[in-house]
Write a protein that holds these residues in place. Structure first.
Motif, short mmCIF file in Angstrom:
data_model
loop_
_atom_site.label_atom_id
_atom_site.label_comp_id
_atom_site.label_asym_id
_atom_site.label_seq_id
_atom_site.Cartn_x
_atom_site.Cartn_y
_atom_site.Cartn_z
N GLY A 1 0.80 -1.21 0.00
CA GLY A 1 0.00 0.00 0.00
C GLY A 1 0.83 1.26 0.00
O GLY A 1 0.30 2.36 -0.01
N TRP A 2 2.15 1.13 0.01
CA TRP A 2 3.06 2.26 0.02
C TRP A 2 3.66 2.47 -1.37
O TRP A 2 3.99 1.53 -2.06
N ASN A 3 3.78 3.74 -1.75
CA ASN A 3 4.42 4.12 -3.00
C ASN A 3 5.63 5.00 -2.67
O ASN A 3 5.57 5.84 -1.76
N TYR A 4 6.70 4.82 -3.43
CA TYR A 4 7.95 5.51 -3.14
C TYR A 4 8.40 6.33 -4.36
O TYR A 4 8.09 5.98 -5.50
N GLN A 5 9.14 7.38 -4.09
CA GLN A 5 9.60 8.26 -5.16
C GLN A 5 10.97 8.84 -4.80
O GLN A 5 11.15 9.37 -3.71
N VAL A 6 11.91 8.73 -5.72
CA VAL A 6 13.23 9.33 -5.59
C VAL A 6 13.38 10.35 -6.70
O VAL A 6 13.02 10.09 -7.85
N THR A 7 13.91 11.53 -6.38
CA THR A 7 14.00 12.58 -7.38
C THR A 7 15.40 13.19 -7.42
O THR A 7 16.13 13.19 -6.43
N LEU A 8 15.72 13.73 -8.58
CA LEU A 8 16.83 14.65 -8.76
C LEU A 8 16.23 16.01 -9.08
O LEU A 8 15.40 16.13 -9.99
N ASP A 9 16.64 17.03 -8.33
CA ASP A 9 16.02 18.35 -8.45
C ASP A 9 17.00 19.37 -9.01
O ASP A 9 18.22 19.28 -8.78
N GLY A 10 16.45 20.33 -9.73
CA GLY A 10 17.23 21.46 -10.20
C GLY A 10 16.54 22.75 -9.78
O GLY A 10 15.33 22.89 -9.94
N TRP A 11 17.32 23.67 -9.22
CA TRP A 11 16.74 24.92 -8.72
C TRP A 11 17.65 26.07 -9.09
O TRP A 11 18.75 26.23 -8.53
N LEU A 12 17.22 26.88 -10.05
CA LEU A 12 17.95 28.10 -10.41
C LEU A 12 17.52 29.19 -9.43
O LEU A 12 16.65 30.01 -9.73
N ALA A 13 18.16 29.20 -8.27
CA ALA A 13 17.71 30.06 -7.17
C ALA A 13 18.53 31.33 -7.11
O ALA A 13 19.75 31.29 -6.85
N GLY A 14 17.88 32.46 -7.35
CA GLY A 14 18.51 33.74 -7.08
C GLY A 14 18.57 33.98 -5.57
O GLY A 14 17.93 33.28 -4.79
#
Length: 258
Positions: free
Chosen positions: A36-49
């Motif tokens: 009943g559990w779902n999992y997610q792994v991400t790579l993130d990109g943030w052009l943060a000023g």
């Protein structure tokens, strides 16, 4: 006579095997129970000023003003990722970001310039519980957790009327945070994710605020991408160190679901 005996033997064998066959039919089949559990792994990109004031060890506050478009010139390196688990009305979420930028800043009421360098680590850990709402295809979670921030700042100050000065300082702190997280499936392909929180409350930061809003697309059952905007504001002061700044800019994400 031989044929009659053969027939009787065949019937006897059929009746003898019937209970075993019936027993096989009534035997419970192995059932695969999903967690009943779902999992997610991400790579993130943030052009943060970065916009705000940063003060280091008695120097006048450096007014840093780097737009999200300018950050590509000033960014020395960045890495960001996250992990999420959802199931049984619970949400577990954690993310991590490391970034380093170098830029110029205006310092002090008498003018002057400063070479500003910041190395930053931000890590968040949240636990959420689903809020019952009468909206189809939407999940809303109330969240609570902690945000860890580490900032190492170096300012090389070259004032107009005084000798050049170089200062550096490193500070780490942890803030409690509370917030909301929403996921909405527009279709089976398109979705919207929104996260927001507020924290600090004087425990470490006077206040810290973060918000993320993205629109995403499921390319397959396991791969999704999203695009949107993220902002993080922190007002923290400890001794001669002051960090009163907002990071904001375009946010992208590549997610692997399993």
């Amino acid at each position: 006579m031989i044929k009659m005996k053969s027939a009787y033997c065949g019937l006897a064998l059929a009746f003898a095997s019937a209970p075993a066959a019936a027993a096989d039919m009534t035997q419970p089949r192995p059932v695969v129970v999903e967690s009943g559990w779902n999992y997610q792994v991400t790579l993130d990109g943030w052009l943060a000023g970065l916009n705000g004031d940063v003060a280091v060890r008695g120097l006048p506050a450096a007014a840093v003003d780097v737009s999200p478009l300018e950050v590509l010139e000033d960014l020395d390196g960045v890495f960001a990722a996250s992990f999420q688990a959802v199931g049984d009305s619970w949400l577990l979420y954690t993310d991590f970001m490391w970034a380093k930028i170098s830029t110029d800043a205006d310092v002090g009421p008498f003018g002057g310039t400063a070479d500003f360098e910041q190395t930053q680590i931000v890590a968040t850990a949240l636990v959420g519980y689903e809020i019952p709402i009468n909206v189809e295809n939407m999940q809303l979670y109330a969240t609570g957790g902690l945000r860890y921030q580490h900032n190492r700042v170096q300012v090389d100050f070259d004032p107009v009327f005084f000798p050049a000065v170089s200062r550096s300082s490193s500070q780490s702190w942890v803030d409690p945070i509370v917030g909301l997280t929403m996921h909405y499936d527009i279709t089976d392909k398109w979705f919207v994710d929104v996260m927001g929180d507020v924290g600090g409350f004087g425990v470490a930061s006077d206040i810290t605020l973060q918000g993320t809003a993205v629109v995403g697309y499921n390319w397959t059952d396991t791969i999704a991408t999203s695009f949107g905007y993220k902002a993080l504001y922190t007002d923290f002061q400890d001794g001669g160190f002051r960090y009163d700044a907002t990071q904001h800019g375009i946010f992208t994400r590549l997610a692997v679901k399993f």
